[in-house]
Write a protein that holds these residues in place. Structure first.
Motif, PDB file in Angstrom:
ATOM      1  N   ASN A  46       2.546   1.579  -3.409  1.00 23.40           N
ATOM      2  CA  ASN A  46       1.751   2.249  -4.423  1.00 23.40           C
ATOM      3  C   ASN A  46       1.935   3.680  -4.576  1.00 23.40           C
ATOM      4  O   ASN A  46       1.762   4.209  -5.611  1.00 23.40           O
ATOM      5  CB  ASN A  46       0.200   1.899  -4.124  1.00 23.40           C
ATOM      6  N   GLN A  47       1.749   4.251  -3.206  1.00 24.64           N
ATOM      7  CA  GLN A  47       1.926   5.635  -3.311  1.00 24.64           C
ATOM      8  C   GLN A  47       3.251   6.184  -3.952  1.00 24.64           C
ATOM      9  O   GLN A  47       3.267   7.006  -4.596  1.00 24.64           O
ATOM     10  CB  GLN A  47       1.779   6.352  -1.702  1.00 24.64           C
ATOM     11  N   HIS A 104      -4.828   5.764   4.006  1.00 20.63           N
ATOM     12  CA  HIS A 104      -4.655   4.978   3.052  1.00 20.63           C
ATOM     13  C   HIS A 104      -5.949   4.025   2.918  1.00 20.63           C
ATOM     14  O   HIS A 104      -6.540   3.865   1.681  1.00 20.63           O
ATOM     15  CB  HIS A 104      -3.414   4.435   2.566  1.00 20.63           C
ATOM     16  N   PRO A 105      -6.007   3.036   3.997  1.00 26.99           N
ATOM     17  CA  PRO A 105      -7.058   2.054   3.768  1.00 26.99           C
ATOM     18  C   PRO A 105      -8.323   2.680   3.929  1.00 26.99           C
ATOM     19  O   PRO A 105      -8.819   3.335   4.494  1.00 26.99           O
ATOM     20  CB  PRO A 105      -7.015   1.212   5.125  1.00 26.99           C
ATOM     21  N   GLY A 121       1.686  10.359   4.597  1.00 26.27           N
ATOM     22  CA  GLY A 121       1.176   9.609   5.831  1.00 26.27           C
ATOM     23  C   GLY A 121       0.488   8.425   5.414  1.00 26.27           C
ATOM     24  O   GLY A 121       0.161   8.347   4.312  1.00 26.27           O
ATOM     25  N   TRP A 122       0.334   7.442   6.208  1.00 27.84           N
ATOM     26  CA  TRP A 122      -0.654   6.379   5.826  1.00 27.84           C
ATOM     27  C   TRP A 122      -2.050   6.345   6.321  1.00 27.84           C
ATOM     28  O   TRP A 122      -2.618   5.361   6.204  1.00 27.84           O
ATOM     29  CB  TRP A 122       0.365   5.123   6.106  1.00 27.84           C
ATOM     30  N   HIS A 123      -2.408   7.225   7.184  1.00 26.14           N
ATOM     31  CA  HIS A 123      -3.678   6.764   8.041  1.00 26.14           C
ATOM     32  C   HIS A 123      -4.606   7.096   7.199  1.00 26.14           C
ATOM     33  O   HIS A 123      -5.911   6.666   7.331  1.00 26.14           O
ATOM     34  CB  HIS A 123      -3.337   7.880   9.298  1.00 26.14           C
ATOM     35  N   ALA A 167      -2.355  11.276   1.051  1.00 31.37           N
ATOM     36  CA  ALA A 167      -2.028  10.147   0.219  1.00 31.37           C
ATOM     37  C   ALA A 167      -2.583  10.641  -1.163  1.00 31.37           C
ATOM     38  O   ALA A 167      -3.426  11.529  -1.190  1.00 31.37           O
ATOM     39  CB  ALA A 167      -2.930   8.983   0.847  1.00 31.37           C
ATOM     40  N   VAL A 168      -2.179  10.071  -1.879  1.00 26.55           N
ATOM     41  CA  VAL A 168      -2.613  10.125  -3.543  1.00 26.55           C
ATOM     42  C   VAL A 168      -3.635   9.332  -3.930  1.00 26.55           C
ATOM     43  O   VAL A 168      -3.561   8.080  -3.066  1.00 26.55           O
ATOM     44  CB  VAL A 168      -1.491   9.964  -4.453  1.00 26.55           C
ATOM     45  N   GLY A 203       5.131   8.823   7.373  1.00 32.16           N
ATOM     46  CA  GLY A 203       5.150   9.251   8.929  1.00 32.16           C
ATOM     47  C   GLY A 203       3.624   9.443   9.222  1.00 32.16           C
ATOM     48  O   GLY A 203       2.843   8.992   8.665  1.00 32.16           O
ATOM     49  N   SER A 204       3.649   9.896  10.333  1.00 28.01           N
ATOM     50  CA  SER A 204       2.102  10.144  11.022  1.00 28.01           C
ATOM     51  C   SER A 204       2.149  11.685  11.452  1.00 28.01           C
ATOM     52  O   SER A 204       3.098  12.246  11.685  1.00 28.01           O
ATOM     53  CB  SER A 204       2.236   9.175  12.179  1.00 28.01           C
ATOM     54  N   GLY A 239       7.625  11.634   2.028  1.00 32.43           N
ATOM     55  CA  GLY A 239       8.220  11.206   3.475  1.00 32.43           C
ATOM     56  C   GLY A 239       7.278  10.403   4.103  1.00 32.43           C
ATOM     57  O   GLY A 239       5.873  10.219   3.422  1.00 32.43           O
ATOM     58  N   ILE A 245      -5.051   8.485  13.932  1.00 31.77           N
ATOM     59  CA  ILE A 245      -4.941   7.623  12.970  1.00 31.77           C
ATOM     60  C   ILE A 245      -4.837   6.172  13.022  1.00 31.77           C
ATOM     61  O   ILE A 245      -5.298   5.747  13.724  1.00 31.77           O
ATOM     62  CB  ILE A 245      -2.970   7.759  12.811  1.00 31.77           C
ATOM     63  N   LYS A 246      -4.897   5.680  11.873  1.00 30.61           N
ATOM     64  CA  LYS A 246      -5.198   4.285  11.390  1.00 30.61           C
ATOM     65  C   LYS A 246      -3.942   3.586  10.857  1.00 30.61           C
ATOM     66  O   LYS A 246      -3.980   3.187   9.421  1.00 30.61           O
ATOM     67  CB  LYS A 246      -6.420   4.408  10.598  1.00 30.61           C
ATOM     68  N   LEU A 278      -1.503   1.069   9.323  1.00 30.26           N
ATOM     69  CA  LEU A 278      -1.831  -0.192   8.372  1.00 30.26           C
ATOM     70  C   LEU A 278      -1.355  -1.657   9.320  1.00 30.26           C
ATOM     71  O   LEU A 278      -0.477  -1.464  10.154  1.00 30.26           O
ATOM     72  CB  LEU A 278      -0.852  -0.105   7.168  1.00 30.26           C
ATOM     73  N   ILE A 321       1.087  -1.169   0.172  1.00 23.51           N
ATOM     74  CA  ILE A 321      -0.102   0.163  -0.130  1.00 23.51           C
ATOM     75  C   ILE A 321       0.902   1.168  -0.176  1.00 23.51           C
ATOM     76  O   ILE A 321       0.778   2.229  -0.749  1.00 23.51           O
ATOM     77  CB  ILE A 321      -0.737  -0.040   1.287  1.00 23.51           C
ATOM     78  N   GLU A 371     -12.953   9.563   9.880  1.00 28.55           N
ATOM     79  CA  GLU A 371     -13.747   8.388   9.434  1.00 28.55           C
ATOM     80  C   GLU A 371     -14.330   7.558  10.592  1.00 28.55           C
ATOM     81  O   GLU A 371     -15.845   7.271  10.590  1.00 28.55           O
ATOM     82  CB  GLU A 371     -12.865   7.221   8.675  1.00 28.55           C
ATOM     83  N   THR A 399      -7.052   0.052  -7.442  1.00 26.70           N
ATOM     84  CA  THR A 399      -6.744  -0.881  -6.621  1.00 26.70           C
ATOM     85  C   THR A 399      -5.524  -0.380  -5.808  1.00 26.70           C
ATOM     86  O   THR A 399      -4.388  -0.121  -6.154  1.00 26.70           O
ATOM     87  CB  THR A 399      -6.247  -2.502  -7.437  1.00 26.70           C
ATOM     88  N   GLY A 400      -5.830  -0.636  -4.256  1.00 27.71           N
ATOM     89  CA  GLY A 400      -4.504  -0.284  -3.802  1.00 27.71           C
ATOM     90  C   GLY A 400      -4.317   1.170  -3.195  1.00 27.71           C
ATOM     91  O   GLY A 400      -3.432   1.610  -2.812  1.00 27.71           O
ATOM     92  N   PHE A 401      -5.288   1.822  -3.628  1.00 28.65           N
ATOM     93  CA  PHE A 401      -5.568   3.267  -3.165  1.00 28.65           C
ATOM     94  C   PHE A 401      -6.780   3.815  -2.599  1.00 28.65           C
ATOM     95  O   PHE A 401      -7.819   2.873  -2.740  1.00 28.65           O
ATOM     96  CB  PHE A 401      -5.389   4.242  -4.597  1.00 28.65           C
TER      97      PHE A 401
END
Lengths: 84, 157
Positions: free
Chosen positions: A15-16, B155-156, B151-153, B104-105, A38-39, A36, A45-46, A48, A12, B35, B119-121
């Motif tokens: 992909n970014q 993404h899902p 950041g990844w928060h 995120a993109v 990070g959080s 970068g 935050i959620k 992965l 995931i 969310e 898929t995956g975004f």
């Protein structure tokens, strides 16, 4: 949680990085070393699966190296500085 | 506006300020977020809105300087982001870096693509849509991502 969950999570993140690099490369801009990871530390935050804390960063790094190497072997970005 | 002058006179000024968050702030519209606790909060006031007159003044106050304080587009609504990019282009000749402090993109390029499955975004409109340079001139959304941090928060889905 599956012990290999971090691998799916790394995908995931990858992909970014890949999408960002490809769009920047198309626009003749440096594609790597721009995003970068990070959080924002605001408590909502959620993370992965498998990447719940900074402890997982080495695992993530190893996985991202594998994914990026495989990508660069298969794909040629336009700008030479983006090809490695 | 007084606070803006104060910030600009600090010896160590911020590199950037974030212009929107989860609720109305009288500057610009925000994107849907939070969310997990959506059912407990009401984000509707000015949700997906654009810049207010005050927001415009503050924006130019930050940018219009030999040493601009950059603006972070995280949490801005899609409309606010598009407006901000058009101002950066029209009034500042694209010389102001667009900062995405975290985000995120979407893997898509324009909003109508949001129905598209990538898929995956995650296609939530709080996330960012990238566009190639020629389309960028048509004021579609883009990122100048030297300043971007992913950041990844969000993404899902």
């Amino acid at each position: 949680m599956h012990p290999q969950a971090y691998r799916y999570s790394a995908q995931i993140v990858w992909n970014q990085l890949q999408h960002i690099a490809e769009v920047l490369d198309k626009n003749e801009l440096p594609g790597w070393n721009t995003a970068g990871i990070g959080s924002d530390f605001d408590g909502t935050i959620k993370p992965l699966p498998g990447l719940w804390s900074a402890e997982a960063l080495p695992l993530l790094a190893t996985e991202l190296v594998t994914l990026s190497s495989a990508y660069l072997k298969k794909n040629k970005l336009r700008m030479s500085e983006n090809q490695k | 506006m007084e606070n803006l002058s104060k910030i600009k006179s600090w010896e160590y000024r911020p590199l950037f300020v974030t212009f929107a968050h989860n609720f109305n702030n009288d500057l610009c519209g925000h994107a849907s977020s939070l969310e997990k606790i959506k059912g407990f909060v009401d984000q509707t006031f000015n949700l997906n809105g654009s810049f207010s007159l005050l927001g415009e003044k503050v924006m130019h106050g930050l940018l219009d300087s030999a040493r601009p304080v950059f603006i972070d587009v995280k949490h801005m609504s899609y409309a606010s982001r598009l407006y901000y990019y058009s101002v950066v282009k029209a009034d500042y000749g694209n010389r102001i870096p667009v900062v995405v402090s975290h985000g995120a993109v979407t893997g898509t390029s324009i909003r109508s693509d949001q129905k598209k499955t990538t898929t995956g975004f995650c296609n939530d409109d709080i996330n960012f849509l990238m566009k190639n340079w020629s389309q960028l001139r048509n004021r579609k959304e883009f990122l100048l991502s030297r300043w971007m941090r992913t950041g990844w928060h969000h993404h899902p889905c």
